[in-house]
Design an enzyme around this catalytic site. Structure first.
Site, PDB file in Angstrom:
ATOM      1  CG  HIS A  69      -3.086  -4.696   5.227  1.00  0.00           C
ATOM      2  ND1 HIS A  69      -2.482  -6.004   5.217  1.00  0.00           N
ATOM      3  CD2 HIS A  69      -3.784  -4.862   6.243  1.00  0.00           C
ATOM      4  CE1 HIS A  69      -2.922  -6.750   6.273  1.00  0.00           C
ATOM      5  NE2 HIS A  69      -3.966  -5.663   6.698  1.00  0.00           N
ATOM      6  N   PRO A  70      -4.611  -2.291   1.842  1.00  0.00           N
ATOM      7  CG  PRO A  70      -6.738  -1.340   2.480  1.00  0.00           C
ATOM      8  CD  PRO A  70      -5.859  -2.476   2.840  1.00  0.00           C
ATOM      9  CB  SER A  82      -9.769  -2.192   5.079  1.00  0.00           C
ATOM     10  OG  SER A  82      -9.017  -2.884   5.629  1.00  0.00           O
ATOM     11  CD  GLU A  85      -9.848  -2.259  10.640  1.00  0.00           C
ATOM     12  OE1 GLU A  85     -10.343  -3.159  11.214  1.00  0.00           O
ATOM     13  OE2 GLU A  85      -9.142  -2.171   9.647  1.00  0.00           O
ATOM     14  CD  GLN A  86      -8.050   3.237   4.725  1.00  0.00           C
ATOM     15  OE1 GLN A  86      -8.196   4.264   4.217  1.00  0.00           O
ATOM     16  NE2 GLN A  86      -7.381   2.294   4.242  1.00  0.00           N
ATOM     17  CG  PHE A 117       2.145   3.645   6.229  1.00  0.00           C
ATOM     18  CD1 PHE A 117       3.324   3.727   6.800  1.00  0.00           C
ATOM     19  CD2 PHE A 117       1.036   3.780   6.776  1.00  0.00           C
ATOM     20  CE1 PHE A 117       3.400   4.368   8.363  1.00  0.00           C
ATOM     21  CE2 PHE A 117       1.189   4.796   8.067  1.00  0.00           C
ATOM     22  CZ  PHE A 117       2.266   4.696   8.896  1.00  0.00           C
ATOM     23  CB  ILE A 118       0.241  -1.567   7.845  1.00  0.00           C
ATOM     24  CG1 ILE A 118       0.747  -2.557   6.507  1.00  0.00           C
ATOM     25  CG2 ILE A 118      -0.769  -2.315   8.751  1.00  0.00           C
ATOM     26  CD1 ILE A 118      -0.285  -2.780   5.418  1.00  0.00           C
ATOM     27  CB  ALA A 120      -3.621  -0.614  14.462  1.00  0.00           C
ATOM     28  CB  VAL A 121      -6.717   3.751  11.032  1.00  0.00           C
ATOM     29  CG1 VAL A 121      -5.545   3.708   9.977  1.00  0.00           C
ATOM     30  CG2 VAL A 121      -7.756   2.807  10.750  1.00  0.00           C
TER      31      VAL A 121
END
Length: 166
Positions: A69-70, A82, A85-86, A117-118, A120-121
């Site tokens: 994950h980024p 991603s 989502e971001q 850090f993950i 679910a945005v």
């Protein structure tokens, strides 16, 4: 191309992996392994079976999944989902001050846990993400690894719901 659940239950393992390989960031092996659990009665059933595959992974595989994950708010190359989502929570439009704050928190988190850090945005705002960063920095490695995996599974649920047409 979006698939229906009926189609996903009928396509080859290769097509299934191609269709759902990015549900879990850069980890198509999860889709490949889940294919054996067909047929899927619903998107919730598909998600549950993918989560079961994640749960059965070795610790090294789980860590690799997390590390795929980024960083949030970064300008790094990331999977299309991603990016979307971001963008949806405004992490692509950070002010200089916000960008610096995210970079500081990303570095602090990585220094402590050695993975990104993950979150679910889709269920957050920029402010709530920063608050989550701050509170989760107090977690133990084991607690945070479990939290990261829970967030990843939540992200996967959102992605499945978006990817499968009725």
């Amino acid at each position: 191309m979006p698939y229906s659940l009926v189609q996903l239950n009928q396509i080859s393992q290769e097509e299934f992996t191609q269709a759902l390989g990015e549900i879990f960031e850069h980890t198509p092996a999860i889709a490949r392994r889940t294919w054996d659990d067909r047929p899927f009665a619903s998107t919730a059933d598909l998600h549950a079976k993918m989560v079961t595959v994640v749960s059965a992974m070795t610790d090294a595989e789980k860590l690799a999944l997390i590390q795929a994950h980024p960083d949030l708010g970064s300008k790094a190359k990331m999977a299309e989902a991603s990016v979307s989502e971001q963008t949806g929570v405004g992490l692509d439009r950070l002010s200089v001050e916000e960008f610096d704050r995210f970079q500081f928190l990303n570095r602090s988190y990585r220094e402590k846990f050695d993975f990104p850090f993950i979150a679910a945005v889709k269920k957050h705002t920029k402010t709530s993400i920063i608050e989550a960063f701050k509170s989760r920095l107090d977690n133990s490695f084991e607690t945070e690894m479990q939290q990261a995996l829970a967030e990843i599974c939540e992200i996967a649920r959102f992605r499945i719901e978006s990817a499968i047409r009725n």
